[in-house]
Structure formats: structure tokens, C-alpha cells
Design an enzyme around this catalytic site. Structure first.
Site, mmCIF file in Angstrom:
data_model
loop_
_atom_site.group_PDB
_atom_site.id
_atom_site.type_symbol
_atom_site.label_atom_id
_atom_site.label_comp_id
_atom_site.label_asym_id
_atom_site.label_seq_id
_atom_site.Cartn_x
_atom_site.Cartn_y
_atom_site.Cartn_z
ATOM 1 N N CYS A 67 0.854 -1.190 0.000
ATOM 2 C CA CYS A 67 0.000 0.000 0.000
ATOM 3 C C CYS A 67 0.885 1.234 0.000
ATOM 4 C CB CYS A 67 -0.870 -0.028 1.260
ATOM 5 S SG CYS A 67 -1.961 1.387 1.409
ATOM 6 N N HIS A 106 -10.168 1.218 1.926
ATOM 7 C CA HIS A 106 -9.602 2.526 2.288
ATOM 8 C C HIS A 106 -10.707 3.551 2.546
ATOM 9 C CE1 HIS A 106 -5.255 2.471 2.084
ATOM 10 N NE2 HIS A 106 -5.236 1.864 0.915
HETATM 11 NI NI NI Z 1 -3.647 0.969 -0.031
#
Ligand code: NI
Length: 173
Positions: free
Chosen positions: A94, A140
Site C-alpha cells: 500500500c 480505504h
Molecule cells: Ni492501499
């Protein structure tokens, strides 16, 4: 287009819930284009608005392989409306936890509904890396990070590793 700042852990915006977008206008289209540019610059395959400090339900993804033509997907208010029964394990990273990776279990296939940048509603059946990216990015928008799926032991280890590397890099500067 312009590149945006990527927010990294522990920025609070990464833990907040993004709000639904009411109308797809030029400002939203510009944000999506900027997010895509930011994602490409960071060599990511997906980016959610929280990661650039915006609490709006916007996601960009491009899972094209090396040497393939770009395949950008810009999504407004994406949601998973169906998924497979089975899960698969995939090594995820990420941009908000730079250069840290861990195996995470995800649905093997997901059906996603979203509004495109022209304001049209679309649904898309996804599998492989794209299905994983969809789940990661939509998470997210709800303030969920891939490390939340790890055991506390693994999560702490990853965060300690990230912290140590940051410290080392700031000392080298
Ligand atoms: Ni991410």
C-alpha cells in the site's frame, strides 16, 4: 494534471470514513485524473481518496501488467455488491505503508458497482489482481487498511519495521 501528496500511516485521514459523492462534476474529474497521476508516479496499482487526504468515495485502479497498455479505472462511490464464496491469499502492499508487504485473504472474485467519470452507473465483474485491488481500495474508503487483517503480532512487526526504516532514512538525509 498535478501530483498530490500521499498520506502515510499514521495520518488520521486514513482511518476515517469517506463520504458519498453526490454529483460527478469537473472538480471530481480533475481529482480522479490527479489521483491517477499520483498513483502512477508511486508505481501503485490503486489509490483511494483518503490516501491523498480527501474524504470522498473516489478510487482509481490500473492493474495492467508490465508492457501492457494502461487500463485506468476511475470510480465514484464504488461498492462490492457480490463476491465469490472462496478466498485467496495474496501479498499486498500500500502506498500509505510504503515498501511493507503481507499476505492477506480476499474474495477471489467480486462484482463492483460504481459511477464512472461521466456520471454513468456501471457494474464490473473482477477477478485476479483487479478483484484484490478493488477490495483493498474500497476498504480505504471505510478507513480500513490491509494490516487490519493481520494478527496483532504480524501487524506490530510490520509497523515496527516501517518505523525503523523511516528513522534510518531520516538519519541518512
Ligand atoms: Ni492501499
Amino acid at each position: 494534471m498535478s501530483k498530490m501528496k500521499i498520506y502515510e500511516i499514521p495520518e488520521p485521514v486514513l482511518r476515517q470514513k469517506a463520504e458519498k459523492v453526490d454529483a460527478v462534476d469537473d472538480a471530481i474529474r480533475k481529482t480522479l485524473a490527479d489521483m491517477l497521476e499520483t498513483m502512477y508516479a508511486g508505481n501503485g496499482v490503486g489509490l483511494a481518496a483518503n490516501q491523498v487526504g480527501l474524504l470522498k468515495r473516489l478510487v482509481v485502479i490500473d492493474c495492467a501488467g508490465e508492457g501492457e497498455d494502461p487500463a485506468p479505472i476511475k470510480m465514484v462511490n464504488p461498492e462490492i455488491i457480490a463476491h465469490s464464496d472462496n478466498k485467496i491469499l495474496h501479498n499486498e502492499g500500500c502506498l500509505s505503508l510504503p515498501r511493507e508487504y503481507a499476505d492477506v485473504e480476499r474474495w477471489e472474485t467480486v462484482k463492483v458497482r460504481y459511477t464512472d467519470e461521466n456520471g454513468h452507473e456501471r457494474t464490473r465483474d473482477t477477478d485476479g489482481l483487479l478483484a484484490i485491488a478493488m477490495q483493498h481500495e474500497i476498504d480505504h474508503l471505510d478507513g480500513i487498511l490491509f494490516i487490519d487483517y493481520l494478527s496483532k503480532l504480524k501487524r506490530d512487526k510490520l509497523l515496527t519495521h516501517l518505523e525503523k526504516r523511516r528513522k534510518r532514512e531520516s538519519e541518512e538525509e
